[in-house]
Design a protein around this motif. Structure first.
Motif, PDB file in Angstrom:
ATOM      1  N   GLN A 210     -93.452  35.854 -48.990  1.00 38.02           N
ATOM      2  CA  GLN A 210     -92.398  36.673 -49.592  1.00 38.02           C
ATOM      3  C   GLN A 210     -92.313  38.028 -48.886  1.00 38.02           C
ATOM      4  N   GLN A 211     -92.298  37.943 -47.553  1.00 39.94           N
ATOM      5  CA  GLN A 211     -92.171  39.138 -46.727  1.00 39.94           C
ATOM      6  C   GLN A 211     -91.159  38.899 -45.614  1.00 39.94           C
ATOM      7  N   MET A 212     -90.500  39.980 -45.213  1.00 44.21           N
ATOM      8  CA  MET A 212     -89.670  39.991 -44.013  1.00 44.21           C
ATOM      9  C   MET A 212     -90.310  40.939 -43.007  1.00 44.21           C
ATOM     10  N   ARG A 213     -90.471  40.449 -41.797  1.00 46.76           N
ATOM     11  CA  ARG A 213     -91.025  41.285 -40.733  1.00 46.76           C
ATOM     12  C   ARG A 213     -89.954  41.504 -39.669  1.00 46.76           C
ATOM     13  N   VAL A 214     -89.852  42.729 -39.207  1.00 46.26           N
ATOM     14  CA  VAL A 214     -88.924  43.083 -38.142  1.00 46.26           C
ATOM     15  C   VAL A 214     -89.737  43.261 -36.867  1.00 46.26           C
TER      16      VAL A 214
ATOM     17  N   TYR B  64     -91.183  44.231 -44.982  1.00 43.74           N
ATOM     18  CA  TYR B  64     -90.545  44.444 -46.279  1.00 43.74           C
ATOM     19  C   TYR B  64     -90.978  43.349 -47.254  1.00 43.74           C
ATOM     20  N   ILE B  65     -91.156  43.723 -48.511  1.00 44.76           N
ATOM     21  CA  ILE B  65     -91.375  42.758 -49.580  1.00 44.76           C
ATOM     22  C   ILE B  65     -90.005  42.262 -50.038  1.00 44.76           C
TER      23      ILE B  65
ATOM     24  N   GLY C  39     -91.516  40.165 -54.185  1.00 44.36           N
ATOM     25  CA  GLY C  39     -92.847  39.656 -53.890  1.00 44.36           C
ATOM     26  C   GLY C  39     -93.111  38.294 -54.484  1.00 44.36           C
ATOM     27  N   GLN C  40     -92.110  37.768 -55.212  1.00 42.10           N
ATOM     28  CA  GLN C  40     -92.208  36.421 -55.763  1.00 42.10           C
ATOM     29  C   GLN C  40     -90.843  35.763 -55.668  1.00 42.10           C
TER      30      GLN C  40
ATOM     31  N   ARG D 157     -83.433  38.765 -51.473  1.00 46.67           N
ATOM     32  CA  ARG D 157     -83.355  40.053 -52.148  1.00 46.67           C
ATOM     33  C   ARG D 157     -84.304  41.041 -51.491  1.00 46.67           C
ATOM     34  N   MET D 158     -83.867  42.312 -51.459  1.00 45.34           N
ATOM     35  CA  MET D 158     -84.712  43.406 -50.962  1.00 45.34           C
ATOM     36  C   MET D 158     -84.604  44.588 -51.909  1.00 45.34           C
ATOM     37  N   GLY D 159     -85.578  45.496 -51.798  1.00 44.23           N
ATOM     38  CA  GLY D 159     -85.439  46.772 -52.473  1.00 44.23           C
ATOM     39  C   GLY D 159     -84.242  47.521 -51.917  1.00 44.23           C
ATOM     40  N   ASN D 160     -83.633  48.362 -52.719  1.00 47.66           N
ATOM     41  CA  ASN D 160     -82.387  49.011 -52.300  1.00 47.66           C
ATOM     42  C   ASN D 160     -82.598  50.025 -51.175  1.00 47.66           C
TER      43      ASN D 160
END
Length: 370
Positions: free
Chosen positions: A14-18, A28-29, A122-123, A131-134
């Motif tokens: 549940q992560q995005m890596r750049v 990012y979570i 994260g889940q 979805r991401m944090g704003n």
């Protein structure tokens, strides 16, 4: 420029890596879909494979801007009234699939977007998008441009436990389609009941029974609403307690039915079951019958197996259980770890003899046995 960047999304983590080259420049979570991964339209599942960023929507919009059909519709704040909606907030990065199986992702409106449920990041908790944090989605939006490649890695870890319930004569003591027929008079009711029992006993293929029953009944809105209420009024004794025990033990509960989704969904809400796999029913704007999802899997024999296999592929669960009263439920036995036959409403010898476990009272089922 962002053309040297690439994104990798891990469903397991549940992560995005750049990445820039081999270097990770951001992590990012995120949240992918509650229902796991998949490619079917309307499945509410996150596609996997290779993608690219196609459209950037919402530049300079205030944080919390609500987008509907990609147009701003006001601003959500933490002081806004509570909502269970999967709001699309702040920024949208729309993606296109580059593989044959995910090529429909653009038309499925799969986005990277901000969310009103940052507490659930994260889940897996989205309806298919990422979805991401704003604040994070604003930062990512400013980092990337259309054309940036992205990979969504399918899960390799096993996750959770799935418990499928039949609905009619299992969660509820009625057969919904028989109740729809009742309003058409006694003869129609008896004809439809006979067809239902023949199908549940394995005497007539579901594929033959479904269109014959619906041609006779053609239910309207008033009839549908009455039967939806009746489902709740006739909840099988012990079901509420069993559902609570299963949820407390970490099971994901799914109603898997050859009944009609709009009639069953109120029952699911009443019981706190989040997922319903049942037949679409169509009414026109005046509330008159306009057909049903004749191609939906549970209208045919073996269709429940198809849906169970989709869930298994999407989530890679540790264990899968099915409970039901009919032959279409018993058919699922090869695709589940345990088949529980329920005879508390109708006792079908074929189902009883084929079950891994047979119960006639919900209170007889001890969840520690699974």
């Amino acid at each position: 420029m962002s053309t040297d960047l690439r994104l990798e999304v891990s469903v397991d983590d549940q992560q995005m890596r750049v990445f820039r080259g081999t270097d990770i420049v951001r992590t990012y979570i995120i949240s992918t879909a509650t229902k796991g991964v998949g490619f079917q339209p309307g499945s509410f599942r996150t596609p996997t494979g290779n993608f690219k960023i196609t459209d950037k929507i919402g530049a300079d919009a205030p944080t919390g801007t609500i987008f509907k059909a990609r147009e701003p519709q006001g601003v959500w704040t933490t002081d806004s009234p509570p909502t269970c909606d999967d709001l699309i907030l702040t920024r949208i990065l729309r993606i296109s699939g580059l593989d044959p199986e995910n090529a429909n992702s653009y038309d499925r409106y799969i986005y990277i977007h901000g969310t009103n449920r940052e507490d659930l990041l994260g889940q897996p908790n989205s309806h298919g998008c990422i979805r991401m944090g704003n604040a994070d989605v604003i930062e990512l939006f400013d980092l990337v441009e259309p054309g940036v490649p992205m990979t969504i890695t399918p899960p390799s870890n096993h996750r959770g436990k799935l418990f499928f319930f039949d609905c009619d004569s299992t969660l509820s003591t009625i057969e919904g389609i028989d109740e729809l027929a009742r309003v058409r008079g006694e003869k129609v009711y008896q004809d439809v009941v006979a067809l239902t029992h023949a199908a549940m006993n394995g005497e007539i293929p579901l594929t033959d029974v479904f269109p014959r029953r619906m041609e006779i009944i053609q239910p309207d809105l008033e009839t549908c609403e009455a039967v939806a209420s009746l489902y709740i009024e006739t909840i099988t004794p012990g079901v509420r307690e069993l559902v609570e025990r299963l949820k407390a033990d970490g099971w994901t509960l799914i109603i898997l039915s050859g009944g009609f989704a709009p009639l069953i969904e109120p029952l699911a809400r009443e019981l706190g079951i989040d997922h319903v796999e049942a037949v679409p029913l169509h009414l026109d704007p005046e509330g008159r019958y306009a057909g049903y999802g004749s191609d939906y899997p549970t209208t045919r024999n073996g269709g429940k197996n198809e849906i169970i296999r989709e869930w298994k592929a999407a989530l890679r669960p540790n264990k899968v259980v099915m409970m039901g009263d009919g032959v279409s439920d018993l058919e699922t036995k090869p695709d589940v770890d345990l088949f529980i036959g329920f005879g508390g409403v109708v006792r079908r010898p074929l189902v009883m003899n084929g079950s891994d476990l047979w119960i006639e009272k919900m209170s007889d089922f001890a969840t520690d046995r699974i």
